[in-house]
Design a protein around this motif. Structure first.
Motif, short mmCIF file in Angstrom:
data_model
loop_
_atom_site.label_atom_id
_atom_site.label_comp_id
_atom_site.label_asym_id
_atom_site.label_seq_id
_atom_site.Cartn_x
_atom_site.Cartn_y
_atom_site.Cartn_z
N GLY A 1 5.58 0.54 -6.45
CA GLY A 1 4.52 -0.05 -5.64
C GLY A 1 4.85 -1.43 -5.10
O GLY A 1 4.38 -1.83 -4.04
N ASP A 2 5.69 -2.21 -5.82
CA ASP A 2 6.05 -3.55 -5.36
C ASP A 2 7.31 -3.54 -4.49
O ASP A 2 7.80 -4.60 -4.11
CB ASP A 2 6.23 -4.50 -6.55
CG ASP A 2 7.30 -4.03 -7.51
OD1 ASP A 2 7.91 -2.97 -7.27
OD2 ASP A 2 7.52 -4.74 -8.51
N ASP B 1 0.83 -1.19 0.00
CA ASP B 1 0.00 0.00 0.00
C ASP B 1 0.87 1.26 0.00
O ASP B 1 2.08 1.19 0.24
CB ASP B 1 -0.96 -0.01 1.19
CG ASP B 1 -0.25 -0.02 2.53
OD1 ASP B 1 0.98 -0.13 2.55
OD2 ASP B 1 -0.94 0.08 3.56
N ALA B 2 0.26 2.37 -0.28
CA ALA B 2 1.00 3.62 -0.44
C ALA B 2 1.69 4.06 0.85
O ALA B 2 2.80 4.59 0.83
CB ALA B 2 0.07 4.72 -0.94
N ALA B 3 1.05 3.80 1.98
CA ALA B 3 1.64 4.20 3.26
C ALA B 3 2.92 3.41 3.53
O ALA B 3 3.92 3.98 3.99
CB ALA B 3 0.63 3.99 4.39
N ARG B 4 2.90 2.13 3.24
CA ARG B 4 4.10 1.33 3.46
C ARG B 4 5.21 1.74 2.51
O ARG B 4 6.38 1.83 2.90
CB ARG B 4 3.79 -0.16 3.28
CG ARG B 4 5.01 -1.02 3.56
CD ARG B 4 4.67 -2.46 3.69
NE ARG B 4 5.86 -3.21 4.07
CZ ARG B 4 6.21 -4.36 3.54
NH1 ARG B 4 5.44 -4.93 2.63
NH2 ARG B 4 7.30 -4.97 3.92
N ALA C 1 10.36 4.42 1.64
CA ALA C 1 11.09 5.51 1.00
C ALA C 1 11.73 6.43 2.03
O ALA C 1 12.89 6.85 1.87
CB ALA C 1 10.15 6.30 0.09
N ASP C 2 11.02 6.73 3.09
CA ASP C 2 11.58 7.58 4.15
C ASP C 2 12.78 6.92 4.82
O ASP C 2 13.80 7.58 5.09
CB ASP C 2 10.52 7.91 5.20
CG ASP C 2 9.47 8.89 4.69
OD1 ASP C 2 9.73 9.56 3.68
OD2 ASP C 2 8.39 8.97 5.32
#
Length: 165
Positions: A43-44, A3-6, A11-12
């Motif tokens: 995304g993956d 998901d985008a949050a993960r 990335a952070d």
């Protein structure tokens, strides 16, 4: 697919790890004054693009790019340790075009300010070709309506007088 949050958290974490490594652990003399500006992860979570800027000339940017390419394996292994996920994303380093774009916009704004100043200077002594305020106002409309009413009343009176004859 994550998901985008993960993906944002990964990335952070990559951003922090790469910045820390560039600051202290990687001692390549070709490495210039580098700032990690952003990290984007697919995304993956298989690929990560690290965006960076280099303070200095074009030659220093090229040397820094070479240094980052040569240190990519070390950086990826440290990122894998920091992330603690099953598959470590492959890393690619991309020189960030944001400072160049910002400089272009700043130059365009500076040119616009100069043109505005020139136009204001020319307009200082200018006068209007017609009236200073060519638009109708409510007071004028009321006066015109009063005049129209008076004309209608006069027409009605003359029509009434004509009928009486």
């Amino acid at each position: 697919m994550a998901d985008a949050a993960r993906a944002r958290k990964v990335a952070d974490r990559i951003h922090e790890t790469v910045a820390r490594l560039l600051q202290g652990r990687i001692k390549d003399p070709r490495l210039g004054f580098v700032t990690v500006t952003d990290v984007r992860v697919t995304g993956d979570l298989q690929q990560a693009t690290v965006f960076y800027t280099v303070y200095g000339s074009d030659e220093e940017r090229e040397e820094t790019a070479k240094a980052l390419r040569s240190a990519k394996g070390l950086i990826r292994s440290e990122v894998g340790k920091a992330l603690g996920i099953r598959l470590t994303p492959s890393l690619s380093f991309q020189l960030d075009a944001l400072p160049t774009t910002a400089k272009t916009l700043e130059d365009a704004l500076a040119q616009a300010r100069v043109r505005d100043a020139q136009i204001a200077k020319v307009a200082e002594g200018a006068t209007y070709a017609g009236d200073a305020d060519p638009y109708r106002h409510d007071e004028e409309d009321e006066e015109a309506e009063d005049g129209d009413r008076e004309a209608e009343e006069a027409d009605q009176e003359s029509a009434t007088d004509a009928e009486d004859l």
